[in-house]
Design a protein around this motif. Structure first.
Motif, PDB file in Angstrom:
ATOM      1  N   ALA A  22      -6.450 -22.336  -9.599  1.00  0.00           N
ATOM      2  CA  ALA A  22      -6.877 -21.374 -10.617  1.00  0.00           C
ATOM      3  C   ALA A  22      -8.275 -20.833 -10.359  1.00  0.00           C
ATOM      4  N   THR A  23      -9.193 -21.699  -9.871  1.00  0.00           N
ATOM      5  CA  THR A  23     -10.598 -21.306  -9.785  1.00  0.00           C
ATOM      6  C   THR A  23     -11.117 -21.146  -8.360  1.00  0.00           C
ATOM      7  N   GLY A  24     -10.439 -21.732  -7.367  1.00  0.00           N
ATOM      8  CA  GLY A  24     -10.937 -21.714  -6.001  1.00  0.00           C
ATOM      9  C   GLY A  24     -11.952 -22.794  -5.709  1.00  0.00           C
ATOM     10  N   GLU A  25     -12.185 -23.704  -6.657  1.00  0.00           N
ATOM     11  CA  GLU A  25     -13.149 -24.786  -6.446  1.00  0.00           C
ATOM     12  C   GLU A  25     -12.623 -25.780  -5.416  1.00  0.00           C
ATOM     13  N   ARG A  26     -13.499 -26.200  -4.504  1.00  0.00           N
ATOM     14  CA  ARG A  26     -13.157 -27.277  -3.562  1.00  0.00           C
ATOM     15  C   ARG A  26     -13.087 -28.593  -4.327  1.00  0.00           C
ATOM     16  N   LEU A  27     -11.970 -29.299  -4.214  1.00  0.00           N
ATOM     17  CA  LEU A  27     -11.782 -30.534  -4.968  1.00  0.00           C
ATOM     18  C   LEU A  27     -12.029 -31.766  -4.106  1.00  0.00           C
ATOM     19  N   TRP A  28     -11.432 -31.834  -2.931  1.00  0.00           N
ATOM     20  CA  TRP A  28     -11.639 -32.959  -2.030  1.00  0.00           C
ATOM     21  C   TRP A  28     -11.185 -32.567  -0.624  1.00  0.00           C
ATOM     22  N   PHE A  29     -11.588 -33.368   0.363  1.00  0.00           N
ATOM     23  CA  PHE A  29     -11.089 -33.142   1.719  1.00  0.00           C
ATOM     24  C   PHE A  29     -10.886 -34.485   2.407  1.00  0.00           C
ATOM     25  N   LYS A  30      -9.989 -34.480   3.382  1.00  0.00           N
ATOM     26  CA  LYS A  30      -9.722 -35.651   4.212  1.00  0.00           C
ATOM     27  C   LYS A  30      -9.620 -35.201   5.662  1.00  0.00           C
ATOM     28  N   ASP A  31     -10.164 -35.986   6.566  1.00  0.00           N
ATOM     29  CA  ASP A  31     -10.001 -35.721   7.990  1.00  0.00           C
ATOM     30  C   ASP A  31      -8.779 -36.495   8.477  1.00  0.00           C
ATOM     31  N   THR A  32      -7.792 -35.771   8.990  1.00  0.00           N
ATOM     32  CA  THR A  32      -6.483 -36.357   9.300  1.00  0.00           C
ATOM     33  C   THR A  32      -6.364 -36.812  10.749  1.00  0.00           C
ATOM     34  N   ASP A  33      -7.427 -36.636  11.549  1.00  0.00           N
ATOM     35  CA  ASP A  33      -7.421 -37.064  12.958  1.00  0.00           C
ATOM     36  C   ASP A  33      -6.337 -36.361  13.768  1.00  0.00           C
ATOM     37  N   SER A  34      -6.118 -35.094  13.466  1.00  0.00           N
ATOM     38  CA  SER A  34      -5.153 -34.295  14.223  1.00  0.00           C
ATOM     39  C   SER A  34      -5.808 -32.996  14.648  1.00  0.00           C
ATOM     40  N   PHE A  35      -5.482 -32.551  15.863  1.00  0.00           N
ATOM     41  CA  PHE A  35      -6.006 -31.286  16.354  1.00  0.00           C
ATOM     42  C   PHE A  35      -4.947 -30.207  16.188  1.00  0.00           C
ATOM     43  N   SER A  36      -5.328 -29.084  15.595  1.00  0.00           N
ATOM     44  CA  SER A  36      -4.456 -27.926  15.390  1.00  0.00           C
ATOM     45  C   SER A  36      -3.134 -28.309  14.725  1.00  0.00           C
ATOM     46  N   PRO A  37      -3.188 -28.957  13.554  1.00  0.00           N
ATOM     47  CA  PRO A  37      -1.947 -29.344  12.866  1.00  0.00           C
ATOM     48  C   PRO A  37      -1.221 -28.137  12.295  1.00  0.00           C
ATOM     49  N   ASP A  38       0.051 -28.347  11.951  1.00  0.00           N
ATOM     50  CA  ASP A  38       0.831 -27.288  11.325  1.00  0.00           C
ATOM     51  C   ASP A  38       0.402 -27.143   9.867  1.00  0.00           C
ATOM     52  N   ARG A  39       0.981 -26.150   9.186  1.00  0.00           N
ATOM     53  CA  ARG A  39       0.608 -25.900   7.793  1.00  0.00           C
ATOM     54  C   ARG A  39       0.936 -27.113   6.923  1.00  0.00           C
ATOM     55  N   PRO A  40       0.180 -27.368   5.850  1.00  0.00           N
ATOM     56  CA  PRO A  40       0.478 -28.495   4.967  1.00  0.00           C
ATOM     57  C   PRO A  40       1.822 -28.289   4.259  1.00  0.00           C
ATOM     58  N   ILE A  41       2.541 -29.373   4.072  1.00  0.00           N
ATOM     59  CA  ILE A  41       3.825 -29.375   3.375  1.00  0.00           C
ATOM     60  C   ILE A  41       3.656 -30.119   2.058  1.00  0.00           C
ATOM     61  N   VAL A  42       3.946 -29.472   0.941  1.00  0.00           N
ATOM     62  CA  VAL A  42       3.831 -30.103  -0.377  1.00  0.00           C
ATOM     63  C   VAL A  42       5.196 -30.603  -0.813  1.00  0.00           C
ATOM     64  N   HIS A  91      -9.504 -28.752  13.450  1.00  0.00           N
ATOM     65  CA  HIS A  91      -9.740 -30.128  13.875  1.00  0.00           C
ATOM     66  C   HIS A  91      -9.222 -31.146  12.852  1.00  0.00           C
ATOM     67  N   GLY A  92      -8.277 -30.716  12.032  1.00  0.00           N
ATOM     68  CA  GLY A  92      -7.547 -31.657  11.204  1.00  0.00           C
ATOM     69  C   GLY A  92      -8.059 -31.871   9.802  1.00  0.00           C
ATOM     70  N   ARG A  93      -9.085 -31.161   9.372  1.00  0.00           N
ATOM     71  CA  ARG A  93      -9.581 -31.366   8.008  1.00  0.00           C
ATOM     72  C   ARG A  93      -8.595 -30.779   6.999  1.00  0.00           C
ATOM     73  N   LEU A  94      -8.164 -31.595   6.059  1.00  0.00           N
ATOM     74  CA  LEU A  94      -7.301 -31.169   4.961  1.00  0.00           C
ATOM     75  C   LEU A  94      -8.174 -30.913   3.746  1.00  0.00           C
ATOM     76  N   LEU A  95      -8.165 -29.667   3.264  1.00  0.00           N
ATOM     77  CA  LEU A  95      -9.002 -29.272   2.136  1.00  0.00           C
ATOM     78  C   LEU A  95      -8.116 -28.959   0.941  1.00  0.00           C
TER      79      LEU A  95
END
Length: 397
Positions: free
Chosen positions: A139-159, A130-134
């Motif tokens: 290095a540690t696997g710690e959750r740093l931040w998240f944003k809701d992108t208002d997109s359903f079933s988006p493609d993989r993130p591009i860095v 449902h569009g949440r970007l996490l």
């Protein structure tokens, strides 16, 4: 016999697994791992059996490690250092040592993660259904931040540089360090597929096809302003030698000029396109025909004509490996894929001839990821890492 009317026999289904002997903390556990991996997974001592049990047969030399898995991994990604493997599974991302199979950490989202992750030097990015970007600390696997992108079933993130881009119904860029919004592109999509080339992002979708500048989200070109009614939706790939973007939509194949967005040609072949791979001036493809046969083929891009098409196993007297069951890969200038019988096969893209075939697992290979000389494959209950040069020299074909 007409290959178009040849009926596929002895079909082998590709099913998914339910829970298989997993622990609640770690769904990746060793399975038939090599002897030198036993120390990573200690077991409790058991009473001496009354009768001796047979010693398990050693795994082939090309197997690096294996792990049982519950559920269906929806994404495989390998980091720039090639030592980190990231598996998307359910609502979690697992970091695994790609050489040993040991699990380093896992991080969980509130949403199902349906795509491979995006990777930077310091972060791992996962997009939820449902569009949440996490954002996850690499290095540690710690959750740093998240944003809701208002997109359903988006493609993989591009860095790209210090931004992470999410392509969904809209295309948005966020700062990698804190998730601050950088830009929003002026194109709209339904469920796009995205591929990056340098500083540009190409997106294909039945609603629109576009090229976006990753610096500021500016649209270089888009199809919405043209007279095309249908367009590519899947299997997007780029041939840099000819500056062509290829994509498919059911039985249709499209060739697009990457510089101008012009539709160079479009063609169709009875059946459904399942995968494309680029080999210089050859575009290879895998189709499931109308008779549900597996067909491999190649287009000569210089002549813009089909170079060859072969149905397995009708056109291959030596093919005993069922259907191709994974995407195609370009490995050492060969077409490489996994099959229903657990084989890794390579085919000559120039002639269509079968080159090698080695059985690496029992049962269908459902997913395959190639990075350098390593292959990561997924079956119904197993993830296994293999060394490709040794696999190909062990060929039975």
């Amino acid at each position: 016999m007409n290959r178009r009317t040849f009926l596929r026999q002895a079909a082998v289904g590709v099913g998914l697994s339910s829970l298989v002997g997993m622990t609640p903390l770690n769904p990746l556990t060793p399975s038939n791992s090599n002897t030198d991996r036993e120390a990573d997974y200690p077991v409790q001592p058991t009473p001496e059996p009354v009768e001796s049990t047979p010693t398990p047969e050693p795994l082939p030399d090309y197997v690096l490690w294996g792990a049982e898995v519950t559920g269906d991994p929806s994404g495989i990604a390998v980091g720039p250092s090639e030592s980190d493997l990231f598996i998307s599974l359910g609502s979690k991302v697992y970091q695994i040592d790609s050489k040993t199979g040991s699990v380093g950490w896992n991080a969980e989202s509130e949403q199902t993660i349906e795509r491979p992750v995006g990777i930077s030097d310091d972060h791992v990015f996962a997009t939820g259904r449902h569009g949440r970007l996490l954002a996850i600390d690499r290095a540690t696997g710690e959750r740093l931040w998240f944003k809701d992108t208002d997109s359903f079933s988006p493609d993989r993130p591009i860095v790209y540089q210090d931004s992470v881009i999410v392509a969904g119904q809209s295309v948005k860029a966020f700062g990698t360090s804190n998730g601050e919004r950088r830009w929003t592109a002026d194109v709209r999509f339904t469920t796009p597929r995205a591929i990056r080339s340098g500083e540009y992002l190409y997106l294909v979708d039945t609603r629109d096809t576009a090229k976006i500048n990753l610096q500021d989200g500016a649209t270089e070109w888009k199809w919405e302003e043209r007279e095309y009614t249908d367009g590519p939706s899947y299997n997007v790939t780029i041939n840099h030698q000819r500056n062509r973007l290829f994509g498919t939509n059911g039985s249709d194949l499209f060739a697009i000029d990457t510089e101008t967005g012009e539709l160079i040609w479009a063609g169709s072949d009875p059946g459904i396109f399942h995968s494309l791979s680029s080999h210089g001036d050859i575009l290879a493809y895998h189709i499931i025909t109308e008779e549900e046969n597996s067909m491999l083929g190649a287009i000569d891009l210089a002549a813009t004509e089909i170079k060859w098409e072969n149905i397995t196993s009708l056109d291959y007297s030596e093919w005993n490996y069922g259907q191709v069951s994974t995407e195609l890969w370009n490995y050492q200038n060969s077409m490489l894929a996994g099959t229903e019988t657990g084989h890794i096969v390579t085919v000559n893209p120039q002639s269509g001839g079968l080159q090698t075939a080695t059985q690496v697992v029992d049962g269908p290979i459902q997913r395959l990821h190639i990075t350098d000389d390593h292959g990561i494959l997924v079956t119904e209950r197993l993830i296994r890492a293999i060394e490709l040069p040794t696999v190909l020299t062990s060929s039975s074909a």
